[in-house]
Design a protein around this motif. Structure first.
Motif, PDB file in Angstrom:
ATOM      1  N   VAL A  99       0.967  -1.255   0.116  1.00  0.00           N
ATOM      2  CA  VAL A  99      -0.165   0.020   0.047  1.00  0.00           C
ATOM      3  C   VAL A  99       0.872   1.201   0.257  1.00  0.00           C
ATOM      4  O   VAL A  99       1.884   1.350   0.626  1.00  0.00           O
ATOM      5  N   ALA A 100       0.449   2.259  -0.589  1.00  0.00           N
ATOM      6  CA  ALA A 100       1.352   3.481  -0.792  1.00  0.00           C
ATOM      7  C   ALA A 100      -0.011   4.505  -0.787  1.00  0.00           C
ATOM      8  O   ALA A 100      -0.998   4.646  -1.358  1.00  0.00           O
ATOM      9  N   LEU A 101       0.593   5.690   0.222  1.00  0.00           N
ATOM     10  CA  LEU A 101       0.029   6.907   0.115  1.00  0.00           C
ATOM     11  C   LEU A 101       0.563   8.110  -0.463  1.00  0.00           C
ATOM     12  O   LEU A 101       1.628   8.323  -0.275  1.00  0.00           O
ATOM     13  N   GLY A 102      -0.120   8.940  -1.449  1.00  0.00           N
ATOM     14  CA  GLY A 102       0.587   9.968  -2.015  1.00  0.00           C
ATOM     15  C   GLY A 102      -0.393  11.410  -1.805  1.00  0.00           C
ATOM     16  O   GLY A 102      -1.641  11.180  -1.459  1.00  0.00           O
ATOM     17  N   ALA A 103       0.133  12.613  -1.826  1.00  0.00           N
ATOM     18  CA  ALA A 103      -0.348  13.797  -1.874  1.00  0.00           C
ATOM     19  C   ALA A 103       0.287  14.829  -2.785  1.00  0.00           C
ATOM     20  O   ALA A 103       1.405  14.637  -2.918  1.00  0.00           O
ATOM     21  N   ALA A 104      -0.557  15.841  -3.033  1.00  0.00           N
ATOM     22  CA  ALA A 104      -0.009  16.933  -3.875  1.00  0.00           C
ATOM     23  C   ALA A 104      -0.852  18.075  -3.669  1.00  0.00           C
ATOM     24  O   ALA A 104      -2.005  18.122  -3.690  1.00  0.00           O
ATOM     25  N   ILE A 105      -0.247  19.236  -3.578  1.00  0.00           N
ATOM     26  CA  ILE A 105      -1.031  20.360  -3.474  1.00  0.00           C
ATOM     27  C   ILE A 105      -0.197  21.607  -4.420  1.00  0.00           C
ATOM     28  O   ILE A 105       0.995  21.470  -4.729  1.00  0.00           O
ATOM     29  N   GLY A 106      -1.164  22.449  -4.942  1.00  0.00           N
ATOM     30  CA  GLY A 106      -0.836  23.635  -5.515  1.00  0.00           C
ATOM     31  C   GLY A 106      -1.503  24.897  -5.078  1.00  0.00           C
ATOM     32  O   GLY A 106      -2.486  24.895  -5.086  1.00  0.00           O
ATOM     33  N   PHE A 130      -6.115  27.268  -5.360  1.00  0.00           N
ATOM     34  CA  PHE A 130      -5.526  26.141  -4.446  1.00  0.00           C
ATOM     35  C   PHE A 130      -6.111  25.020  -5.076  1.00  0.00           C
ATOM     36  O   PHE A 130      -7.327  24.745  -5.219  1.00  0.00           O
ATOM     37  N   ALA A 131      -5.171  23.965  -5.008  1.00  0.00           N
ATOM     38  CA  ALA A 131      -5.572  22.502  -5.862  1.00  0.00           C
ATOM     39  C   ALA A 131      -5.050  21.547  -4.855  1.00  0.00           C
ATOM     40  O   ALA A 131      -3.767  21.863  -4.374  1.00  0.00           O
ATOM     41  N   ALA A 132      -5.568  20.494  -4.798  1.00  0.00           N
ATOM     42  CA  ALA A 132      -4.937  19.368  -3.904  1.00  0.00           C
ATOM     43  C   ALA A 132      -5.327  18.260  -4.423  1.00  0.00           C
ATOM     44  O   ALA A 132      -6.556  18.020  -5.001  1.00  0.00           O
ATOM     45  N   ARG A 133      -4.507  17.078  -4.275  1.00  0.00           N
ATOM     46  CA  ARG A 133      -5.045  15.646  -4.638  1.00  0.00           C
ATOM     47  C   ARG A 133      -4.411  14.796  -3.631  1.00  0.00           C
ATOM     48  O   ARG A 133      -3.414  14.923  -3.271  1.00  0.00           O
ATOM     49  N   LEU A 134      -5.369  13.623  -3.208  1.00  0.00           N
ATOM     50  CA  LEU A 134      -4.946  12.827  -2.276  1.00  0.00           C
ATOM     51  C   LEU A 134      -4.948  11.305  -3.300  1.00  0.00           C
ATOM     52  O   LEU A 134      -6.205  11.161  -3.617  1.00  0.00           O
ATOM     53  N   THR A 135      -4.136  10.244  -2.697  1.00  0.00           N
ATOM     54  CA  THR A 135      -4.278   9.217  -3.585  1.00  0.00           C
ATOM     55  C   THR A 135      -3.746   8.022  -2.729  1.00  0.00           C
ATOM     56  O   THR A 135      -2.683   8.052  -2.190  1.00  0.00           O
ATOM     57  N   LEU A 136      -4.449   6.745  -2.810  1.00  0.00           N
ATOM     58  CA  LEU A 136      -4.167   5.641  -2.143  1.00  0.00           C
ATOM     59  C   LEU A 136      -4.156   4.525  -3.137  1.00  0.00           C
ATOM     60  O   LEU A 136      -4.972   4.104  -3.961  1.00  0.00           O
ATOM     61  N   GLU A 137      -2.894   3.977  -3.059  1.00  0.00           N
ATOM     62  CA  GLU A 137      -2.888   2.709  -4.141  1.00  0.00           C
ATOM     63  C   GLU A 137      -2.232   1.436  -3.242  1.00  0.00           C
ATOM     64  O   GLU A 137      -1.558   1.480  -2.189  1.00  0.00           O
ATOM     65  N   ALA A 138      -2.977   0.356  -3.769  1.00  0.00           N
ATOM     66  CA  ALA A 138      -2.805  -0.856  -3.176  1.00  0.00           C
ATOM     67  C   ALA A 138      -2.522  -2.037  -4.292  1.00  0.00           C
ATOM     68  O   ALA A 138      -3.091  -1.968  -5.256  1.00  0.00           O
ATOM     69  N   THR A 139      -1.607  -2.964  -3.767  1.00  0.00           N
ATOM     70  CA  THR A 139      -1.269  -4.133  -4.624  1.00  0.00           C
ATOM     71  C   THR A 139      -1.414  -5.209  -3.937  1.00  0.00           C
ATOM     72  O   THR A 139      -0.360  -5.928  -3.365  1.00  0.00           O
ATOM     73  N   PRO A 140      -2.548  -5.757  -3.795  1.00  0.00           N
ATOM     74  CA  PRO A 140      -2.678  -7.110  -2.788  1.00  0.00           C
ATOM     75  C   PRO A 140      -2.043  -8.231  -3.346  1.00  0.00           C
ATOM     76  O   PRO A 140      -1.777  -8.931  -2.549  1.00  0.00           O
ATOM     77  N   SER A 141      -1.768  -8.274  -4.732  1.00  0.00           N
ATOM     78  CA  SER A 141      -1.358  -9.460  -5.326  1.00  0.00           C
ATOM     79  C   SER A 141      -0.644  -9.009  -6.552  1.00  0.00           C
ATOM     80  O   SER A 141      -0.703  -7.897  -6.944  1.00  0.00           O
ATOM     81  N   GLU A 142       0.216 -10.023  -7.154  1.00  0.00           N
ATOM     82  CA  GLU A 142       0.686  -9.780  -8.503  1.00  0.00           C
ATOM     83  C   GLU A 142      -0.402  -9.305  -9.648  1.00  0.00           C
ATOM     84  O   GLU A 142      -0.081  -8.640 -10.544  1.00  0.00           O
ATOM     85  N   THR A 171     -10.095  21.811  -6.484  1.00  0.00           N
ATOM     86  CA  THR A 171      -9.657  22.752  -6.994  1.00  0.00           C
ATOM     87  C   THR A 171     -10.604  24.083  -6.614  1.00  0.00           C
ATOM     88  O   THR A 171     -11.886  23.926  -6.773  1.00  0.00           O
ATOM     89  N   ASP A 172     -10.084  25.136  -5.826  1.00  0.00           N
ATOM     90  CA  ASP A 172     -10.785  26.391  -5.575  1.00  0.00           C
ATOM     91  C   ASP A 172     -10.114  27.492  -6.055  1.00  0.00           C
ATOM     92  O   ASP A 172      -9.049  27.831  -5.481  1.00  0.00           O
ATOM     93  N   ASP A 173     -10.808  28.012  -7.142  1.00  0.00           N
ATOM     94  CA  ASP A 173     -10.108  29.445  -7.642  1.00  0.00           C
ATOM     95  C   ASP A 173     -11.144  30.506  -7.057  1.00  0.00           C
ATOM     96  O   ASP A 173     -12.206  30.526  -7.497  1.00  0.00           O
ATOM     97  N   ASP A 174     -10.458  31.572  -6.695  1.00  0.00           N
ATOM     98  CA  ASP A 174     -11.113  32.722  -6.044  1.00  0.00           C
ATOM     99  C   ASP A 174     -10.653  33.775  -6.725  1.00  0.00           C
ATOM    100  O   ASP A 174     -10.901  35.057  -6.349  1.00  0.00           O
ATOM    101  N   SER A 175     -10.024  33.678  -8.038  1.00  0.00           N
ATOM    102  CA  SER A 175      -9.618  34.961  -8.804  1.00  0.00           C
ATOM    103  C   SER A 175     -10.607  35.720  -9.105  1.00  0.00           C
ATOM    104  O   SER A 175     -11.892  35.315  -9.122  1.00  0.00           O
ATOM    105  N   ASN A 176     -10.437  37.138  -9.113  1.00  0.00           N
ATOM    106  CA  ASN A 176     -11.481  38.060  -9.400  1.00  0.00           C
ATOM    107  C   ASN A 176     -12.072  37.897 -10.495  1.00  0.00           C
ATOM    108  O   ASN A 176     -11.573  37.198 -11.631  1.00  0.00           O
ATOM    109  N   THR A 192     -14.216  23.005  -8.159  1.00  0.00           N
ATOM    110  CA  THR A 192     -14.384  21.692  -8.921  1.00  0.00           C
ATOM    111  C   THR A 192     -13.564  20.613  -7.826  1.00  0.00           C
ATOM    112  O   THR A 192     -12.749  20.640  -7.311  1.00  0.00           O
ATOM    113  N   GLN A 193     -14.262  19.296  -7.902  1.00  0.00           N
ATOM    114  CA  GLN A 193     -13.787  18.365  -7.046  1.00  0.00           C
ATOM    115  C   GLN A 193     -14.504  17.029  -7.618  1.00  0.00           C
ATOM    116  O   GLN A 193     -15.226  16.758  -8.422  1.00  0.00           O
ATOM    117  N   GLY A 194     -13.691  15.836  -7.218  1.00  0.00           N
ATOM    118  CA  GLY A 194     -13.893  14.618  -7.601  1.00  0.00           C
ATOM    119  C   GLY A 194     -13.356  13.647  -6.833  1.00  0.00           C
ATOM    120  O   GLY A 194     -12.399  13.705  -5.952  1.00  0.00           O
TER     121      GLY A 194
END
Length: 779
Positions: A205-212, A235-247, A258-263, A320-322
């Motif tokens: 199992v691996a956990l990843g994150a990214a922000i901008g 501001f943008a963010a992403r969270l990822t969880l990956e799992a490889t229980p078997s080959e 993503t949250d855009d508050d530009s004028n 926007t989010q997903g």
């Protein structure tokens, strides 16, 4: 994925050269030293443009691939940067917005970003189709690559698209801990922070994150409110969880926001107010107009193309989010099953558009009641097959999407007849929704017909069911009940209906390719694209009763011949194509002042047919291990064969063929770029990479009807980068300059000329000269 390999047959070596010609400004070469001699070794890049591993030279599709490292080296901040490097591609910020995408490929795209209107260019994030353009100006962070596929797509990807596809692919995490952080500091007080990393949680199992985090002051000023214009605050963010229980099993769960508050972006007024106007006191939330009459020539055209006098307000928010899930199950050495499940939503608040560019509510889309709201659920199933002499993919796709919106259009009825007497105002309140349910079955197969011949066959069956609800009415006063106005008087209900339509189509694809040599491939391909019909959310049923029947689908028949090759011992690689496209039932939005001069009438219609011919060439030449030149050129000759436009006749509107008076929008006849790249190897002190690039586009029409006052003449953009990378590749420092000649060029416009609407001619401009430094650390 993109994989780098070292010792492969010559035919696969070409893939690296060709892919690099499309993807990068730096040579994809390494130095192998034997004695005192240096030899060129070409890194081979294998891509998955057709959902399976292939060398790019063998793919019978016009495709450009940009990996993360090369985009980083040239200072690309969001996906609109691809327009400078890809032939016959338009990726721009839509007029009147900060984060809505305008996308065209080979003359085919999304003419109208209104809710419920289908895009002509498909945008995918990790194989998830993004149904709406709002919030689709994606910042580039934590990616593996971006692919641009030109021409109709539908036998390989979730949603059928008639113009092409842009694939945004994030990286997989792996089982080694990683960390990367970058800051950008530049003029206009640019202050960005981007960070990403991953950590294994055990061996499966691996956990990843990214922000901008992106911040930049505006390029101009709203002289009425004092606020910045064309700024950036998101501001943008992403969270990822990956799992490889078997080959044989792989799972990936991802969430992003993503949250855009530009004028708000109101644009630049291109003409002065032509005559005296009187102004009513403020009524709507967000309005702060002067109560004094507006004299002729007031609010003069500003020298700064990013300045405005707009009085509509500056608040704006786009979210926007997903959430998505991927399952890969390897059934055998030759069979892989995939399931891709996703839910996404987006909302836009407060995006008013001040068409007149003055504090007066002469012609405005009110911010107080303007809302776009989108939801989509998609499920895709794939079976990928790999045999010795043939391979392919079978798939099923389901999409359930709901797009809703509402806004008020405030219209001044005319110039003040009596000095000092307030001008009456008319408000058109508009609201509606489109519920889309789509199912599709698709397949695509490759067959080796001997040592050099390859045949590819594909097809897709699509069924789209749409239910549209549209309401439109005229009110006397500033605002309607949609925006919360309670004192406005209902004058006339223009449109009020709910209707359902179903569209069904089969779209085939076939290509035949021949290996002229181990390092050269020629192909001929035919594909058919389909975009379903729908409902005009702005439609006026009193002016054009047929709007209640909706508009029909459009189709594209594309014929293409391509050649990809590598000559001069790998020092020159190229990919070229010529294409012929028959475009039928083209959906076009047009707006004009109604016959009484008191309102705006919108039409979305199948205007007729057109023929598009064109060519593309991309090449990279290596003159040494240190010096290379990239070159790209695109040509499009797009002409309407039939264009049925509505014209006012005797109190109603009739269709007239005006094909000889119309031109394609967002489609320059010529476009391209040339870049010089030089690398200095400083041994233990790292490497220094220098790049200078010039991109150009010939004249561009903003709408199908030519308007010299707003159409953009030909222009060129000069970019440059200097990047130092440490020998251990942990540190990277770069200085990037974009639009160094400070060119002013329009990317969009609105055109409502004449006294009735105060000569509301508004232009929206691309970024001025920007210079920033980037500092990056990798672990």
């Amino acid at each position: 994925m993109i994989r780098v390999q070292r010792t492969l047959p010559a035919r696969l070596l070409l893939a690296g050269a060709s892919a690099t010609a499309l993807a990068s400004g730096m040579p994809a070469i390494a130095q192998d030293t034997t004695g005192d001699e240096e030899a060129l070794t070409i890194d081979t890049i294998v891509v998955t443009a057709r959902r399976r591993d292939e060398s790019i030279v063998e793919v019978p599709i016009a495709v450009s691939t940009f990996d993360a490292d090369k985009l980083d080296m040239r200072g690309a901040l969001d996906i609109t940067a691809l327009q400078r490097n890809t032939p016959n591609l338009t990726l721009q910020v839509s007029r009147g917005t900060n984060s809505t995408l305008t996308a065209f490929i080979r003359g085919v795209g999304q003419q109208d970003p209104l809710w419920g209107f289908e895009p002509g260019v498909g945008l995918y994030v990790d194989d998830i189709y993004i149904a709406r353009p709002q919030g689709a100006i994606l910042d580039i962070f934590d990616i593996e690559r971006i692919e641009v596929l030109r021409g109709p797509q539908g036998t390989l990807y979730g949603r059928n698209t008639i113009g092409g596809a842009v694939k945004y692919v994030t990286r997989r995490l792996g089982q080694e801990p990683t960390f990367k952080v970058r800051t950008n500091l530049g003029n206009y007080e640019q202050r960005d922070l981007v960070a990403s990393g991953s950590v294994p949680l055990g061996d499966k199992v691996a956990l990843g994150a990214a922000i901008g985090w992106y911040n930049r002051d505006g390029y101009g000023t709203n002289h009425f409110t004092g606020a910045e214009t064309n700024n950036k605050k998101s501001f943008a963010a992403r969270l990822t969880l990956e799992a490889t229980p078997s080959e044989n099993l792989f799972f990936r769960l991802s969430a992003d926001r993503t949250d855009d508050d530009s004028n708000a972006n109101h644009g630049h007024r291109e003409a002065a107010v032509p005559a005296d106007w009187a102004v009513l006191p403020a009524v709507l939330p967000g309005y702060s107009p002067s109560a004094q009459p507006v004299p002729a020539g007031a609010f003069p055209v500003q020298a700064n193309k990013y300045d405005t006098w707009a009085g509509l307000g500056d608040d704006n928010e786009v979210i926007t989010q997903g959430l998505s899930g991927l399952v890969e199950w390897t059934l055998s050495d030759s069979l892989v099953f995939k399931s891709i499940t996703a839910y996404r939503d987006g909302v836009t608040h407060g995006t008013g558009i001040d068409f007149d560019g003055t504090p007066a509510p002469i012609l405005d889309i009110s911010a107080g009641g303007s809302v776009y709201d989108d939801h989509q659920f998609s499920q895709e199933l794939q079976l990928v097959i790999q045999r010795e002499s043939w391979s392919g993919i079978l798939g099923a796709y389901y999409l359930d999407a709901l797009a809703t919106g509402q806004y008020d259009t405030v219209l001044g009825i005319g110039a003040a007849a009596i000095p000092g007497v307030p001008t009456p105002h008319l408000t058109q309140g508009t609201s509606g929704e489109v519920d889309t349910k789509s199912i599709a079955l698709f397949g695509d197969f490759d067959f080796d017909l001997g040592e050099r011949w390859n045949l590819s066959l594909g097809g897709r069956w699509t069924r789209d069911k749409k239910e549209g609800t549209v309401f439109k009415a005229n009110y006397l006063g500033l605002g309607s009940p949609i925006s919360g106005a309670t004192s406005s008087i209902l004058i006339q209900t223009l449109t009020d209906y709910t209707r359902e339509l179903t569209f069904e189509e089969f779209t085939p694809r076939v290509s035949l390719s021949y290996a002229l040599a181990d390092d050269m491939n020629v192909y001929a391909a035919y594909s058919r694209g389909f975009k379903s019909g729908g409902f005009d959310m702005r439609g006026d049923a009193t002016a054009t009763p047929a709007t209640q029947e909706g508009y029909e689908p459009e189709t594209v028949d594309s014929f293409e011949i391509g050649l990809k090759g590598n000559v001069l011992d790998g020092r020159l690689s190229f990919a070229g194509a010529i294409f012929h496209t028959l475009y039928d039932g083209q959906q076009v939005t047009s707006q004009q002042v109604n016959q009484s001069g008191t309102g705006v009438v919108s039409f979305v219609d199948n205007v007729g047919s057109s023929t598009i011919n064109g060519a593309e060439l991309e090449a990279t030449a290596w003159f040494s291990n240190a010096f290379s030149v990239d070159f790209a050129l695109g040509y499009v000759d797009a002409k309407f064969d039939e264009y049925l436009a509505y014209a006012p006749v005797g109190g109603s509107y009739v269709q007239v063929d005006v094909a000889d008076q119309r031109q394609f929008q967002n489609t320059p006849e010529w476009n391209g770029n040339v870049a010089l790249n030089y690398t200095v190897d400083m041994d233990t002190r790292g490497t220094l990479a220098l790049r200078g690039a010039l991109s150009f586009r010939s004249s561009i029409n903003m709408f199908e009807t030519p308007v010299p006052a707003i159409d953009q003449p030909a222009y060129e953009l000069l970019d440059a980068s200097i990047v130092w990378t440490a020998a251990n590749e942990k540190w990277r420092v770069g200085i990037h300059g974009r639009n160094l000649t400070n060119e002013r060029y329009r990317t969009g416009a609105y055109n409502f000329p004449g006294l009735a609407f105060g000569d509301s001619i508004i232009g929206f401009y691309g970024a001025p000269r920007t210079i920033f430094a980037s500092i990056e650390y990798r672990y």
